[in-house]
Write an enzyme that holds these catalytic residues in place. Structure first.
Site, PDB file in Angstrom:
ATOM      1  N   TYR A   1      39.162 -22.472  -0.288  1.00  0.00           N
ATOM      2  CA  TYR A   1      39.541 -21.077  -0.081  1.00  0.00           C
ATOM      3  C   TYR A   1      40.483 -20.996   1.114  1.00  0.00           C
ATOM      4  O   TYR A   1      40.201 -21.579   2.162  1.00  0.00           O
ATOM      5  CB  TYR A   1      38.295 -20.233   0.183  1.00  0.00           C
ATOM      6  CG  TYR A   1      38.593 -18.773   0.446  1.00  0.00           C
ATOM      7  CD1 TYR A   1      39.067 -17.950  -0.566  1.00  0.00           C
ATOM      8  CD2 TYR A   1      38.389 -18.216   1.707  1.00  0.00           C
ATOM      9  CE1 TYR A   1      39.342 -16.611  -0.327  1.00  0.00           C
ATOM     10  CE2 TYR A   1      38.657 -16.876   1.950  1.00  0.00           C
ATOM     11  CZ  TYR A   1      39.129 -16.073   0.931  1.00  0.00           C
ATOM     12  OH  TYR A   1      39.399 -14.747   1.171  1.00  0.00           O
TER      13      TYR A   1
ATOM     14  N   ASP B   1      43.878 -26.462   6.549  1.00  0.00           N
ATOM     15  CA  ASP B   1      43.338 -25.134   6.820  1.00  0.00           C
ATOM     16  C   ASP B   1      42.055 -25.330   7.616  1.00  0.00           C
ATOM     17  O   ASP B   1      41.005 -25.653   7.064  1.00  0.00           O
ATOM     18  CB  ASP B   1      43.069 -24.399   5.499  1.00  0.00           C
ATOM     19  CG  ASP B   1      42.495 -23.013   5.725  1.00  0.00           C
ATOM     20  OD1 ASP B   1      42.138 -22.704   6.884  1.00  0.00           O
ATOM     21  OD2 ASP B   1      42.390 -22.251   4.753  1.00  0.00           O
TER      22      ASP B   1
ATOM     23  N   LYS C   1      39.055 -17.334  12.953  1.00  0.00           N
ATOM     24  CA  LYS C   1      37.623 -17.282  13.259  1.00  0.00           C
ATOM     25  C   LYS C   1      37.292 -17.585  14.735  1.00  0.00           C
ATOM     26  O   LYS C   1      37.446 -16.705  15.561  1.00  0.00           O
ATOM     27  CB  LYS C   1      36.858 -18.144  12.268  1.00  0.00           C
ATOM     28  CG  LYS C   1      37.066 -17.573  10.848  1.00  0.00           C
ATOM     29  CD  LYS C   1      36.153 -18.077   9.772  1.00  0.00           C
ATOM     30  CE  LYS C   1      36.352 -17.215   8.531  1.00  0.00           C
ATOM     31  NZ  LYS C   1      36.756 -17.920   7.337  1.00  0.00           N
TER      32      LYS C   1
HETATM   33  C1  LIG Z   1      37.874 -17.392   6.398  1.00  0.00           C
HETATM   34  C2  LIG Z   1      38.877 -18.351   5.927  1.00  0.00           C
HETATM   35  C3  LIG Z   1      40.190 -17.972   5.625  1.00  0.00           C
HETATM   36  C4  LIG Z   1      40.636 -16.540   5.654  1.00  0.00           C
HETATM   37  O1  LIG Z   1      40.557 -15.967   6.906  1.00  0.00           O
HETATM   38  P1  LIG Z   1      40.505 -14.350   7.015  1.00  0.00           P
HETATM   39  O2  LIG Z   1      40.485 -14.099   8.480  1.00  0.00           O
HETATM   40  O3  LIG Z   1      39.267 -13.935   6.288  1.00  0.00           O
HETATM   41  O4  LIG Z   1      41.731 -13.847   6.350  1.00  0.00           O
HETATM   42  C5  LIG Z   1      41.098 -18.945   5.276  1.00  0.00           C
HETATM   43  N1  LIG Z   1      40.730 -20.221   5.200  1.00  0.00           N
HETATM   44  C6  LIG Z   1      39.485 -20.635   5.470  1.00  0.00           C
HETATM   45  C7  LIG Z   1      39.150 -22.083   5.408  1.00  0.00           C
HETATM   46  C8  LIG Z   1      38.511 -19.707   5.815  1.00  0.00           C
HETATM   47  O5  LIG Z   1      37.256 -20.125   6.050  1.00  0.00           O
END
Ligand SMILES: *Cc1c(COP(=O)(O)O)cnc(C)c1O
Length: 424
Positions: free
Chosen positions: A142, A237, A265
């Site tokens: 994701y 990511d 995050k």
């Molecule tokens: C949470 C997350 C996202 C998206 O971040 P948002 O702040 O919710 O847009 C993208 N990549 C990973 C791996 C995530 O855990």
């Protein structure tokens, strides 16, 4: 009727599904979400006054627990001087320097307002830099709700059975090649078939949005080599793993350097922040230096920068990662013992303070394996824990988080409730 139920009924009138982000609606486990009144340390408290030991941690940011005093103080102090300038401010420079010093592959960084914006920027930058259009991503990874990346995605998309969203033009989705994680032959075949067309390979080095899936030994190293050979950028990511698994994230832990790194995050201390970073040569392709446009009214927002900096400083100054590893190991031992005692098949994976329990007989190497998990059993387990005051993510396809505010007693209490829950 509880106050949470009343609020949810009202929320359903004004918000689609009653929520502002799909997984919050509890659709995967049934029932209704509770509404948070406040959160402190390892606890969240709902509007009916019930407190839960929390293993969601706002889905990752709350690595020190909720409302750490230093972060709250930094936000309060900074707010007195103004909440947004739209003009460069010193905190942006400080947070950027902190990130560049900590993350091995990052020399320059662009701040955004969410993880989604960071992955969106990373793929545009990769396409602009390589002058190619195609992307490789992996099933179950994701990367936020970016059009090009919402193809066979994990997290809420997977939970709701919509890994492919409506509203994404087929012409755009066709540029995203989606492959099974840990399958090098598939990656090699894609590189052969689409020679000189692949701008980037994007992945979570440790996928954590289809549950938690370990990369097989050599997989990331091979991706690194293939990308270098083919002039393709490797994008990690690390929105979830960045500053969560250690100051240098998964790339430091696993010893593989990507070309671009997405963060979010933890670096925002609970405020809306994302970032993308990489070598100066690539990052300088961004406007105003380079031809790839990217911008944000609230990017580098002083409150967000202050909260993030305060959190990262504590992570650096105190031995937080060692403590998280100790708590994680205790939870792992206890969970394995509880499952063994219950005589249940399971797979359990953990990296430091990130963990996932699958109710499945086999090991989990990719999305197909993850989908074999016993979802009704997970839903029963979730609700039994919730009733007992333990809050884990309301989906099998998510990862649990421990914070530095959890105590050994919290973990023992969780283990006790798990043993009870597994009887049902
Ligand atoms: C949470 C997350 C996202 C998206 O971040 P948002 O702040 O919710 O847009 C993208 N990549 C990973 C791996 C995530 O855990």
């Amino acid at each position: 009727m509880t106050r949470s139920s009343q609020l949810f009924a009202e929320a359903l009138r004004y918000l689609p599904g009653g929520v502002n982000s799909p997984v919050r609606a509890f659709r995967a486990v049934g029932g209704e979400p509770f509404f948070a009144q406040r959160a402190y340390g390892a606890r969240v408290e709902d509007v009916d006054g019930r407190a839960y030991i929390d293993y969601v941690g706002s889905w990752g940011p709350a690595i020190l627990g909720h409302a750490p005093p230093a972060v709250i103080a930094a936000v309060q102090e900074t707010a007195k001087a103004g909440t947004s300038f739209g003009i460069p401010n010193p905190l942006e420079v400080e947070l950027a320097r902190h990130i560049c010093e900590a993350v091995p592959s990052v020399e320059k960084v662009r701040m955004t307002n969410s993880g989604t914006e960071s992955t969106m920027t990373a793929i545009r930058l990769a396409r602009g830099y390589t002058r190619r259009d195609k992307l490789i991503k992996f099933e179950g990874c994701y990367h936020g709700h970016v059009d090009s990346l919402l193809v066979k995605a994990g997290s809420g998309a997977l939970t709701l059975g919509q890994p492919d969203s409506a509203g994404i033009p087929a012409a755009l989705a066709a540029l995203t090649l989606t492959l099974p994680f840990n399958d090098l032959d598939a990656v090699r075949a894609a590189f052969t078939q689409h020679r000189n067309e692949i701008a980037a390979v994007i992945l979570q080095p440790i996928p954590a949005n289809a549950g938690l899936i370990p990369p097989q030994p050599g997989f990331l190293e091979a991706l690194r080599q293939l990308c270098t050979e083919h002039g393709t950028l490797l994008i990690f990511d690390e929105v979830m793993t960045g500053f969560r698994l250690g100051p240098g994230g998964a790339q430091e832990l696993l010893g593989v350097r990507p070309d671009l790194t997405c963060l979010g995050k933890v670096i925002g201390g609970g405020l809306p922040v994302g970032a993308v970073g990489g070598s100066a040569a690539i990052m300088d392709f961004l406007a105003p230096v380079g031809p790839v446009y990217q911008a944000g009214t609230l990017s580098g927002n002083p409150l967000a920068m202050a909260a993030g900096l305060a959190q990262l400083r504590i992570l650096k100054a105190e031995n937080i990662y060692a403590r998280l590893e100790k708590l994680g190991a205790l939870l792992e031992t206890e969970t394995r013992a509880a499952l063994k005692a219950a005589g249940l098949d399971y797979a359990f994976y953990r990296y430091g303070s990130m963990f996932c329990l699958f109710f499945t007989p086999g090991s989990v190497r990719n999305l197909d394996d993850a989908k074999k998990a016993d979802l009704p059993r997970f839903a029963r387990f979730f609700h039994a824990l919730l009733d007992a005051g333990i809050y884990i993510a309301p989906s099998q396809f998510e990862t649990g988080f421990i914070s530095a505010a959890h105590t050994e007693q919290d973990i023992e209490e969780t283990a006790r409730q798990m043993r009870e829950a597994l009887r049902g």
